[in-house]
Design a protein around this motif. Structure first.
Motif, PDB file in Angstrom:
ATOM      1  N   THR A 148      -4.403  -4.179   4.841  1.00 35.96           N
ATOM      2  CA  THR A 148      -5.295  -4.221   3.672  1.00 35.96           C
ATOM      3  C   THR A 148      -6.092  -5.515   3.713  1.00 35.96           C
ATOM      4  O   THR A 148      -5.522  -6.589   3.812  1.00 35.96           O
ATOM      5  N   SER A 175       0.837  -1.206   0.000  1.00 36.34           N
ATOM      6  CA  SER A 175       0.000   0.000   0.000  1.00 36.34           C
ATOM      7  C   SER A 175       0.872   1.256   0.000  1.00 36.34           C
ATOM      8  O   SER A 175       0.548   2.255  -0.659  1.00 36.34           O
ATOM      9  N   LYS A 222      -4.811   2.530   2.376  1.00 38.71           N
ATOM     10  CA  LYS A 222      -4.505   2.521   3.808  1.00 38.71           C
ATOM     11  C   LYS A 222      -3.252   1.673   4.049  1.00 38.71           C
ATOM     12  O   LYS A 222      -3.161   0.534   3.601  1.00 38.71           O
ATOM     13  N   ASP A 260      -4.385  -2.834  -5.302  1.00 42.19           N
ATOM     14  CA  ASP A 260      -3.807  -3.164  -3.993  1.00 42.19           C
ATOM     15  C   ASP A 260      -4.469  -4.447  -3.497  1.00 42.19           C
ATOM     16  O   ASP A 260      -5.683  -4.611  -3.636  1.00 42.19           O
TER      17      ASP A 260
END
Ligand code: GTP
Ligand code: MG
Length: 274
Positions: A154, A133, A146, A170
């Motif tokens: 994540t 991330s 995040k 992601d």
């Protein structure tokens, strides 16, 4: 290792990864420059098949530079490999040009079929806490995904556009159910890929100290110069990890040692060597 550390969300992540693979042009695989071998998920090799892949050795700022160069030479045989740091941006200039090169075959195929030009789609995969991330945010130039200083931040797939022509996916960190070599588990835990609850922190810190002492005494030179014994007790006392009465708090000492190591305060160490 009695605690379940291959949680349900990882089994789900593996399924999602296989699904998403169909719609991406290139995969970015993140490995940890401190453990370029132990941090690579053996499941990925079979899952990714012939999909073009860019291997990034992330957290290069925490690894031993000469070992990083040696590893890059070895790994180049398998995939295009670069050393980067997602927090400092080191090595980032080469990422997009390499992705464009790796995706060019697929993009040309689409053009030949008359498909309307679309963004290049890149999936980012790797073990938990490796910096997926953070890498996406560094490429996007802002905090879009995040990120956090612990594994399992994540939880689902998220598409993030980093450029008019590039979208990144992601994904949650993925481990594998069984380590053939117990050292792999220790190295993953020491570098922060496995939740701290899974391993006994005191045993882990003692293993790490022994490893550092055997392989890289210079990393601990500052302690030795002060006459500090390289044990949980010695370092715990030096770092002020005490309970009432002046005894060393072994758990606190272990946590401090692991924190220091993960932040590079015990030198720049590469734990996988050949
Ligand atoms: N020193 C250093 N720290 C990094 C680097 N990249 C990421 N980090 C730190 O590593 C931690 C984990 O980063 P994330 O980006 O959340 O990792 P992730 O791979 O997305 O983790 P999950 O979502 O849990 O799978 C954060 O504290 C980052 O600041 C790097 O290149 N160098
Ligand atoms: Mg993440």
């Amino acid at each position: 290792m009695g605690i379940q550390w291959f949680p349900g969300h990882m089994a789900k992540a593996r399924r999602l990864l296989a699904e998403q693979l169909q719609v991406v042009d290139v995969v970015i695989e993140l490995a940890d420059a401190r453990i370029p071998l132990s941090s690579r998920n053996p499941i990925l090799k079979e899952l990714l098949g012939t999909k073009p892949r860019l291997l990034l050795l992330n957290k290069a700022d925490l690894a031993d530079e000469s070992w990083t160069q040696r590893w890059l030479r070895v790994l180049q045989d398998d995939a295009t490999a670069l050393a980067v740091s997602a927090t400092t941006g080191q090595g980032f200039r080469r990422i997009i040009p390499e992705l464009e090169r790796l995706a060019s075959g697929q993009m040309a195929k689409l053009a030949a079929k008359g498909v309307r030009p679309r963004s290049m789609r890149i999936m980012v995969v790797g073990i938990p806490n490796i910096g997926k991330s953070t890498l996406i945010n560094q490429l996007a130039g802002g905090a879009k995904a995040k990120a956090g200083n612990k594994p399992g931040v994540t939880r689902g797939n998220q598409w993030i556009r980093i450029h008019e022509k590039v979208e990144l996916l992601d994904t949650p960190g993925l481990l594998w159910p069984k380590f053939e070599d117990p050292q792999v588990g220790l190295k993953l835990a020491a570098t922060g890929a496995i939740k701290d609850e899974v391993f006994n922190q005191e045993e882990l810190a003692e293993w790490l100290l022994e490893w550092l002492e055997t392989h890289q005494i210079e990393a601990l030179a500052a302690y030795q110069a002060k006459g500090v014994e390289l044990t949980l007790e010695g370092i715990g006392r030096a770092r002020g990890c005490l309970v009432q009465g002046g005894e060393v708090d072994r758990l606190k000492a272990a946590q401090q040692i692991l924190r220091d190591f993960r932040q590079g305060r015990l030198g720049h160490s590469t734990l996988d060597r050949f």
